[in-house]
Each structure stands twice: as structure tokens, then as C-alpha cells.
Design a protein around this motif. Structure first.
Motif, PDB file in Angstrom:
ATOM      1  N   VAL A  20      12.898   5.125   4.253  1.00  0.00           N
ATOM      2  CA  VAL A  20      12.958   6.423   3.574  1.00  0.00           C
ATOM      3  C   VAL A  20      14.152   6.491   2.622  1.00  0.00           C
ATOM      4  O   VAL A  20      14.136   7.274   1.665  1.00  0.00           O
ATOM      5  CB  VAL A  20      13.011   7.586   4.595  1.00  0.00           C
ATOM      6  CG1 VAL A  20      11.740   7.643   5.417  1.00  0.00           C
ATOM      7  CG2 VAL A  20      14.233   7.490   5.489  1.00  0.00           C
ATOM      8  N   SER A  29      13.245   6.008  -1.019  1.00  0.00           N
ATOM      9  CA  SER A  29      12.295   6.923  -1.648  1.00  0.00           C
ATOM     10  C   SER A  29      12.810   7.483  -2.963  1.00  0.00           C
ATOM     11  O   SER A  29      12.131   7.419  -3.999  1.00  0.00           O
ATOM     12  CB  SER A  29      11.958   8.054  -0.683  1.00  0.00           C
ATOM     13  OG  SER A  29      10.997   8.925  -1.246  1.00  0.00           O
ATOM     14  N   GLN A  57      17.365  17.049   3.397  1.00  0.00           N
ATOM     15  CA  GLN A  57      17.482  16.719   4.806  1.00  0.00           C
ATOM     16  C   GLN A  57      17.887  17.921   5.662  1.00  0.00           C
ATOM     17  O   GLN A  57      18.002  17.798   6.885  1.00  0.00           O
ATOM     18  CB  GLN A  57      18.500  15.601   5.002  1.00  0.00           C
ATOM     19  CG  GLN A  57      17.946  14.202   4.856  1.00  0.00           C
ATOM     20  CD  GLN A  57      16.884  13.888   5.892  1.00  0.00           C
ATOM     21  OE1 GLN A  57      16.870  14.446   6.976  1.00  0.00           O
ATOM     22  NE2 GLN A  57      15.967  13.004   5.551  1.00  0.00           N
ATOM     23  N   THR A  99       9.441  21.435   4.403  1.00  0.00           N
ATOM     24  CA  THR A  99       9.417  20.467   5.487  1.00  0.00           C
ATOM     25  C   THR A  99       9.492  21.175   6.834  1.00  0.00           C
ATOM     26  O   THR A  99       8.832  20.779   7.801  1.00  0.00           O
ATOM     27  CB  THR A  99      10.589  19.473   5.365  1.00  0.00           C
ATOM     28  OG1 THR A  99      10.566  18.876   4.082  1.00  0.00           O
ATOM     29  CG2 THR A  99      10.490  18.377   6.416  1.00  0.00           C
ATOM     30  N   HIS A 118       8.036   7.671   7.018  1.00  0.00           N
ATOM     31  CA  HIS A 118       7.701   8.904   7.720  1.00  0.00           C
ATOM     32  C   HIS A 118       6.644   8.708   8.806  1.00  0.00           C
ATOM     33  O   HIS A 118       6.713   9.370   9.855  1.00  0.00           O
ATOM     34  CB  HIS A 118       7.238   9.955   6.705  1.00  0.00           C
ATOM     35  CG  HIS A 118       8.339  10.427   5.809  1.00  0.00           C
ATOM     36  ND1 HIS A 118       9.371  11.215   6.243  1.00  0.00           N
ATOM     37  CD2 HIS A 118       8.598  10.193   4.495  1.00  0.00           C
ATOM     38  CE1 HIS A 118      10.206  11.462   5.262  1.00  0.00           C
ATOM     39  NE2 HIS A 118       9.760  10.850   4.177  1.00  0.00           N
ATOM     40  N   THR A 119       5.684   7.814   8.604  1.00  0.00           N
ATOM     41  CA  THR A 119       4.679   7.596   9.639  1.00  0.00           C
ATOM     42  C   THR A 119       5.306   6.957  10.871  1.00  0.00           C
ATOM     43  O   THR A 119       4.986   7.321  12.009  1.00  0.00           O
ATOM     44  CB  THR A 119       3.533   6.716   9.097  1.00  0.00           C
ATOM     45  OG1 THR A 119       2.965   7.353   7.940  1.00  0.00           O
ATOM     46  CG2 THR A 119       2.442   6.553  10.145  1.00  0.00           C
ATOM     47  N   VAL A 155       8.447   7.331  11.709  1.00  0.00           N
ATOM     48  CA  VAL A 155       9.257   8.392  12.312  1.00  0.00           C
ATOM     49  C   VAL A 155       8.399   9.251  13.230  1.00  0.00           C
ATOM     50  O   VAL A 155       8.796   9.592  14.353  1.00  0.00           O
ATOM     51  CB  VAL A 155       9.914   9.259  11.219  1.00  0.00           C
ATOM     52  CG1 VAL A 155      10.482  10.555  11.823  1.00  0.00           C
ATOM     53  CG2 VAL A 155      11.020   8.492  10.524  1.00  0.00           C
ATOM     54  N   ASN A 156       7.193   9.597  12.780  1.00  0.00           N
ATOM     55  CA  ASN A 156       6.282  10.375  13.617  1.00  0.00           C
ATOM     56  C   ASN A 156       5.942   9.624  14.899  1.00  0.00           C
ATOM     57  O   ASN A 156       5.842  10.218  15.974  1.00  0.00           O
ATOM     58  CB  ASN A 156       4.998  10.702  12.847  1.00  0.00           C
ATOM     59  CG  ASN A 156       5.122  11.957  12.008  1.00  0.00           C
ATOM     60  OD1 ASN A 156       5.285  13.044  12.535  1.00  0.00           O
ATOM     61  ND2 ASN A 156       5.064  11.804  10.702  1.00  0.00           N
ATOM     62  N   LEU A 172      18.070  10.407  10.989  1.00  0.00           N
ATOM     63  CA  LEU A 172      17.635  10.593   9.607  1.00  0.00           C
ATOM     64  C   LEU A 172      18.771  11.051   8.696  1.00  0.00           C
ATOM     65  O   LEU A 172      18.628  11.030   7.476  1.00  0.00           O
ATOM     66  CB  LEU A 172      16.478  11.598   9.552  1.00  0.00           C
ATOM     67  CG  LEU A 172      15.132  11.073  10.070  1.00  0.00           C
ATOM     68  CD1 LEU A 172      14.115  12.197  10.113  1.00  0.00           C
ATOM     69  CD2 LEU A 172      14.620   9.931   9.198  1.00  0.00           C
ATOM     70  N   GLU A 183      19.822   8.750   5.899  1.00  0.00           N
ATOM     71  CA  GLU A 183      19.080   8.605   4.643  1.00  0.00           C
ATOM     72  C   GLU A 183      19.912   9.006   3.423  1.00  0.00           C
ATOM     73  O   GLU A 183      19.951   8.250   2.440  1.00  0.00           O
ATOM     74  CB  GLU A 183      17.781   9.414   4.676  1.00  0.00           C
ATOM     75  CG  GLU A 183      17.003   9.312   3.374  1.00  0.00           C
ATOM     76  CD  GLU A 183      15.820  10.256   3.292  1.00  0.00           C
ATOM     77  OE1 GLU A 183      15.211  10.334   2.204  1.00  0.00           O
ATOM     78  OE2 GLU A 183      15.497  10.909   4.298  1.00  0.00           O
TER      79      GLU A 183
END
Length: 297
Positions: free
Chosen positions: A21, A24, A104, A169, A236-237, A239-240, A255, A258
Motif C-alpha cells: 500500500v 499506491s 490514514q 473509508t 488492501h485485500t 489487510v482484510n 498501517l 504507510e
């Protein structure tokens, strides 16, 4: 919290996700496409990577989601689209350091939203963390007003967009929190990314017309794919996925690395040096976020 044996270390996976991330903002800056187009293709290609996995590896499947879960995932998808649209546009106007730090701040807005909408108790330390984070945001805004921000054409506007993206978010997190307790990851993110893709497509067509979707040189398509594969799939996937194996407070605090990674990459690759007040405000914001996130277990 699930503690079953998994083939990959959740801590290692989380470290990879944070690194992913962190790229990004740099990838977004490298692209010359309009902000809404970048956001659309990032989510579209992420959906293209995730949907086949959802179809082959998840027995529950999207078709078995209840109407309530589909509605919640749809709300999360709309919020995610607004998040990407606002944040990608933010990077056009302010520094990477300011934009990534402010976006964030979602744990702060999650805590506030959960307190007002879900009647959740907020501890004194969490309140202190929220106030510290808000003070840091004010300091960063003050740097812009005083002309101390050294990068960005309209830093105050870009920072406001980043804060708006953080709020979206928080809506995404609150909308999907209860669903993720019942629904496996892949079917959930497939619906969310699908709705997000549709909303961003509508935004592109309404704001710039269908002609804005193409053509682009190969370099741009590579960047779109990189945004999807790196920050999208491995970021992000993952992280999920990690949220199912480690405490959410650990994920939230992790996070916070980041903005540091993104700022260092911007310094090395974009020669972008944030102003002293921006850095100071960013440190204050991150401290406030860290306290808030650590209190919300």
C-alpha cells in the motif's frame, strides 16, 4: 479472533501488505491519466483479479449472500468509490506526505462514527487520541494557510480531499464490519469492488465522457495493473485477510507505516520534500491515530 493454523504467517502477510500500500500514492503520481480514470481502472483490475478466486475457492459464493448483506456491501462499495475518487484527486493538489497521512486518519472517524451511530463506548484515551489527531490536522492546514507547504498547487484543497477520503473509508469500515463476521472475504470484496467499479465508471462518464476511458499508451496500462496487483490485491485485500487472524488494533497501527513509506518513496522517486510544518503535523496526526487505533480492540 480466529487462531486456526494458516499456511502463511499473518504478521509476514501484514508486512507485505503495508509495503504494497505504500506504493499506491507513487503509482498514482506516475500516471498521467485523469484521477477518476486511475481510480476506475485500479478497482476494475482488482475486481478482475479477485472475482475468479471468489468463484473457485469460496463455496459460500456471492449468490448466497442475504439481501441485508448485499445492501451493506453495496453501501461499502459506494463509500469505497468516493474514497478512491477523493484521494486520487487529492494527490493532484497536495504532497504525498500530507495526502497519505491524512487519509490514514480513518480510525479516528471510525471511532467517532461508532460512538454516535452504534452507541459504542469511547475510552478517555481514545478521545485524547482523536483530539491529538485533529490538532495535527489543524497544524497541517495552518502550514498551508501560512504558505509553509512546499509542494502541491493547492495544498489546502488537496488536504481537505484527503480528509474526505478518510471519512469515506470510515463509512466503508462501519458498513462492512458486521458483514465480515458472517461472510467470507472473497465474496464480500467481490460485491464491494463490483459496486465500487460501477460507481467510478459513472463518475468518469459523467465528468469526462466515455472517451476518457481510452486510448492510453502501454505505460499507463501497466500502471493501472500495478495499482490493482500491488496496493489492491497484495495490499488492501491482504489487510482484510489479516483482520481474521490478528487483532484489529495491530492491523490499524501497522498501517501507520504507510505514510512513512510513501513519503520516503516520494522523496527518492519524485524528489518531493515536504515542509517542516507538514512533517510535524503529520507526526502529530500519526500519534493521535496510533492512540485511537490501539484503544479500539
Amino acid at each position: 479472533m480466529s487462531r486456526e493454523s494458516v499456511p502463511v504467517s499473518p504478521v509476514l502477510a501484514l508486512a507485505v501488505a503495508v509495503l504494497a500500500v505504500s506504493t499506491s500514492a507513487i503509482l498514482v503520481r506516475f500516471s498521467d491519466a485523469p484521477s477518476s480514470v486511475k481510480a476506475f481502472y485500479r478497482v476494475l483490475f482488482t475486481l478482475a483479479l479477485v472475482a475468479p478466486l471468489a468463484a473457485t475457492r469460496s463455496r459460500a459464493g456471492v449468490a448466497r449472500l442475504s439481501r441485508r448483506d448485499l445492501l451493506g456491501a453495496g453501501v461499502a462499495g459506494v463509500a469505497l468509490a468516493l474514497h478512491f475518487g477523493a484521494w486520487f484527486e487529492s494527490l493532484e493538489w497536495t504532497s504525498v506526505a500530507a495526502s497519505v497521512t491524512l487519509v490514514q486518519a480513518q480510525p479516528v472517524f471510525v471511532a467517532v462514527g461508532a460512538a454516535f451511530l452504534l452507541d459504542e463506548r469511547v475510552t478517555g484515551r481514545a478521545v485524547a487520541g482523536i483530539l491529538v489527531a485533529l490538532a495535527g490536522m489543524a497544524l497541517m492546514a495552518g502550514a498551508d494557510l501560512l504558505g509553509a507547504a512546499t509542494t502541491g498547487a493547492r495544498p489546502l484543497y488537496g488536504n481537505a480531499l484527503a480528509v474526505g477520503a478518510a471519512v469515506m473509508t470510515a463509512v466503508y469500515v462501519l458498513a462492512g464490519r458486521s458483514i465480515r463476521r458472517r461472510v467470507p472475504l472473497l465474496p464480500y470484496v467481490t460485491v464491494v469492488y463490483g459496486v465500487c467499479t460501477f460507481v467510478l465508471l459513472a463518475v468518469v462518464v459523467a465528468s469526462a465522457g466515455a472517451d476518457a476511458l481510452w486510448p492510453y499508451p502501454p505505460r499507463e496500462w501497466l500502471l493501472f495493473v500495478a495499482m490493482a496487483a500491488g496496493p489492491g490485491l497484495f495490499g488492501h485485500t491482504v489487510v482484510n485477510w489479516a483482520l481474521g487472524h490478528v487483532e484489529s488494533s495491530v492491523v490499524s497501527v501497522s498501517l501507520l507505516a504507510e505514510p512513512v513509506g510513501s513519503t520516503l518513496l516520494a522523496l527518492a522517486l519524485l524528489a518531493e520534500v515536504p515542509g517542516a510544518l507538514t512533517v510535524l503535523g503529520g507526526v502529530v496526526v500519526l500519534c493521535g491515530i496510533g492512540v485511537t487505533a490501539a484503544e479500539r480492540r
